[in-house]
Design a protein around this motif. Sequence first.
Motif, mmCIF file in Angstrom:
data_model
loop_
_atom_site.group_PDB
_atom_site.id
_atom_site.type_symbol
_atom_site.label_atom_id
_atom_site.label_comp_id
_atom_site.label_asym_id
_atom_site.label_seq_id
_atom_site.Cartn_x
_atom_site.Cartn_y
_atom_site.Cartn_z
ATOM 1 N N PRO A 103 0.810 -1.227 0.000
ATOM 2 C CA PRO A 103 0.000 0.000 0.000
ATOM 3 C C PRO A 103 0.843 1.278 0.000
ATOM 4 O O PRO A 103 0.488 2.251 -0.666
ATOM 5 C CB PRO A 103 -0.830 -0.121 1.283
ATOM 6 C CG PRO A 103 -0.943 -1.595 1.505
ATOM 7 C CD PRO A 103 0.410 -2.130 1.076
ATOM 8 N N LYS A 104 1.953 1.270 0.713
ATOM 9 C CA LYS A 104 2.812 2.459 0.746
ATOM 10 C C LYS A 104 3.436 2.710 -0.622
ATOM 11 O O LYS A 104 3.485 3.847 -1.095
ATOM 12 C CB LYS A 104 3.903 2.297 1.805
ATOM 13 C CG LYS A 104 3.359 2.283 3.208
ATOM 14 C CD LYS A 104 4.417 1.972 4.226
ATOM 15 C CE LYS A 104 3.783 1.809 5.593
ATOM 16 N NZ LYS A 104 4.673 1.224 6.559
ATOM 17 N N GLY A 105 3.909 1.651 -1.254
ATOM 18 C CA GLY A 105 4.521 1.798 -2.578
ATOM 19 C C GLY A 105 3.517 2.244 -3.622
ATOM 20 O O GLY A 105 3.785 3.149 -4.410
ATOM 21 N N LEU A 106 2.346 1.625 -3.623
ATOM 22 C CA LEU A 106 1.313 2.005 -4.579
ATOM 23 C C LEU A 106 0.813 3.416 -4.285
ATOM 24 O O LEU A 106 0.534 4.186 -5.207
ATOM 25 C CB LEU A 106 0.168 0.996 -4.557
ATOM 26 C CG LEU A 106 -0.796 1.051 -5.729
ATOM 27 C CD1 LEU A 106 -0.073 0.930 -7.066
ATOM 28 C CD2 LEU A 106 -1.850 -0.043 -5.598
ATOM 29 N N GLY A 107 0.751 3.765 -3.013
ATOM 30 C CA GLY A 107 0.371 5.122 -2.633
ATOM 31 C C GLY A 107 1.320 6.162 -3.210
ATOM 32 O O GLY A 107 0.886 7.215 -3.694
ATOM 33 N N ARG A 108 2.612 5.881 -3.184
ATOM 34 C CA ARG A 108 3.601 6.800 -3.775
ATOM 35 C C ARG A 108 3.420 6.904 -5.289
ATOM 36 O O ARG A 108 3.481 7.991 -5.851
ATOM 37 C CB ARG A 108 5.027 6.339 -3.452
ATOM 38 C CG ARG A 108 5.489 6.714 -2.062
ATOM 39 C CD ARG A 108 6.979 6.484 -1.874
ATOM 40 N NE ARG A 108 7.373 5.104 -2.073
ATOM 41 C CZ ARG A 108 7.337 4.163 -1.146
ATOM 42 N NH1 ARG A 108 6.906 4.439 0.062
ATOM 43 N NH2 ARG A 108 7.718 2.935 -1.410
ATOM 44 N N ILE A 109 3.187 5.772 -5.940
ATOM 45 C CA ILE A 109 2.983 5.775 -7.397
ATOM 46 C C ILE A 109 1.765 6.615 -7.755
ATOM 47 O O ILE A 109 1.818 7.473 -8.632
ATOM 48 C CB ILE A 109 2.837 4.330 -7.928
ATOM 49 C CG1 ILE A 109 4.173 3.589 -7.807
ATOM 50 C CG2 ILE A 109 2.333 4.326 -9.370
ATOM 51 C CD1 ILE A 109 4.080 2.083 -8.024
ATOM 52 N N TYR A 110 0.642 6.378 -7.057
ATOM 53 C CA TYR A 110 -0.568 7.132 -7.358
ATOM 54 C C TYR A 110 -0.447 8.586 -6.914
ATOM 55 O O TYR A 110 -1.066 9.463 -7.514
ATOM 56 C CB TYR A 110 -1.800 6.459 -6.769
ATOM 57 C CG TYR A 110 -2.268 5.297 -7.609
ATOM 58 C CD1 TYR A 110 -2.495 5.454 -8.969
ATOM 59 C CD2 TYR A 110 -2.473 4.043 -7.061
ATOM 60 C CE1 TYR A 110 -2.917 4.395 -9.759
ATOM 61 C CE2 TYR A 110 -2.898 2.980 -7.846
ATOM 62 C CZ TYR A 110 -3.118 3.166 -9.187
ATOM 63 O OH TYR A 110 -3.538 2.129 -9.968
ATOM 64 N N GLY A 111 0.345 8.859 -5.891
ATOM 65 C CA GLY A 111 0.599 10.244 -5.505
ATOM 66 C C GLY A 111 1.283 11.006 -6.636
ATOM 67 O O GLY A 111 0.929 12.152 -6.938
ATOM 68 N N GLU A 112 2.263 10.363 -7.274
ATOM 69 C CA GLU A 112 2.942 10.976 -8.424
ATOM 70 C C GLU A 112 1.975 11.160 -9.593
ATOM 71 O O GLU A 112 1.996 12.183 -10.275
ATOM 72 C CB GLU A 112 4.111 10.101 -8.889
ATOM 73 C CG GLU A 112 5.304 10.097 -7.983
ATOM 74 C CD GLU A 112 6.385 9.148 -8.488
ATOM 75 O OE1 GLU A 112 6.624 9.093 -9.713
ATOM 76 O OE2 GLU A 112 6.974 8.438 -7.645
ATOM 77 N N LEU A 113 1.129 10.151 -9.831
ATOM 78 C CA LEU A 113 0.162 10.250 -10.922
ATOM 79 C C LEU A 113 -0.797 11.415 -10.682
ATOM 80 O O LEU A 113 -1.075 12.206 -11.591
ATOM 81 C CB LEU A 113 -0.600 8.934 -11.052
ATOM 82 C CG LEU A 113 -1.460 8.753 -12.298
ATOM 83 C CD1 LEU A 113 -1.643 7.275 -12.588
ATOM 84 C CD2 LEU A 113 -2.797 9.419 -12.194
ATOM 85 N N LEU A 114 -1.284 11.573 -9.442
ATOM 86 C CA LEU A 114 -2.185 12.673 -9.128
ATOM 87 C C LEU A 114 -1.478 14.026 -9.251
ATOM 88 O O LEU A 114 -2.083 15.014 -9.660
ATOM 89 C CB LEU A 114 -2.793 12.494 -7.731
ATOM 90 C CG LEU A 114 -3.828 11.377 -7.606
ATOM 91 C CD1 LEU A 114 -4.218 11.167 -6.147
ATOM 92 C CD2 LEU A 114 -5.060 11.663 -8.452
ATOM 93 N N GLN A 115 -0.205 14.063 -8.925
ATOM 94 C CA GLN A 115 0.589 15.279 -9.103
ATOM 95 C C GLN A 115 0.655 15.637 -10.594
ATOM 96 O O GLN A 115 0.494 16.792 -10.986
ATOM 97 C CB GLN A 115 1.989 15.085 -8.534
ATOM 98 C CG GLN A 115 2.883 16.280 -8.678
ATOM 99 C CD GLN A 115 4.266 16.021 -8.080
ATOM 100 O OE1 GLN A 115 4.454 15.131 -7.241
ATOM 101 N NE2 GLN A 115 5.234 16.791 -8.494
ATOM 102 N N ASN A 116 0.906 14.630 -11.423
ATOM 103 C CA ASN A 116 0.957 14.839 -12.874
ATOM 104 C C ASN A 116 -0.411 15.278 -13.406
ATOM 105 O O ASN A 116 -0.488 16.157 -14.274
ATOM 106 C CB ASN A 116 1.396 13.570 -13.602
ATOM 107 C CG ASN A 116 2.828 13.190 -13.296
ATOM 108 O OD1 ASN A 116 3.591 13.972 -12.740
ATOM 109 N ND2 ASN A 116 3.198 11.963 -13.628
ATOM 110 N N LEU A 117 -1.478 14.688 -12.883
ATOM 111 C CA LEU A 117 -2.823 15.067 -13.297
ATOM 112 C C LEU A 117 -3.088 16.521 -12.913
ATOM 113 O O LEU A 117 -3.624 17.296 -13.730
ATOM 114 C CB LEU A 117 -3.854 14.143 -12.637
ATOM 115 C CG LEU A 117 -5.320 14.484 -12.910
ATOM 116 C CD1 LEU A 117 -5.657 14.298 -14.384
ATOM 117 C CD2 LEU A 117 -6.217 13.614 -12.035
#
Length: 147
Positions: free
Chosen positions: A127-141
């Motif tokens: 969950p922490k790793g996926l959270g970081r990935i999706y955090g970056e994706l939301l930043q890009n969005l």
Amino acid sequence: MAQVEATTERIIAADAETVFDALADYKEVRGKVLTGHFSEYEVREGGDGEGTLVHWKLQATSKRVRDCLLEVTEPTDGQLIEKDRNSSMVTTWTVTPAGEGRSRAVVSTVWNGAGGIGGFFEKTFAPKGLGRIYGELLQNLAAEVEK
């Protein structure tokens, strides 16, 4: 098997309709906002929300790569659900208003984790790793829609 869940959210300085439309645009926007953890991105059917079939590989760690074939539905206003045909993984994107000209984008992914000691580590660290990935994706969005 225990269920594993990862949730991430971000406030974006754009109205909810703009953010949702960008998320649901698999033809143009989605491929641009994915992080380096995603590869082999391909829209196979549709491309705009409901009815889209999209493929990508998600490299969560150096050893863990998921080959995803996702069916997209829109069960309610402001919500996209991506169900992976290749696993139990389901990702839900929810976009709601968060004040004047702002929105809250929440992404939550659940899947059936492994059993035993491997399952313990998956439930602890994935969950922490996926959270970081999706955090970056939301930043890009956010960068895409706040232009």
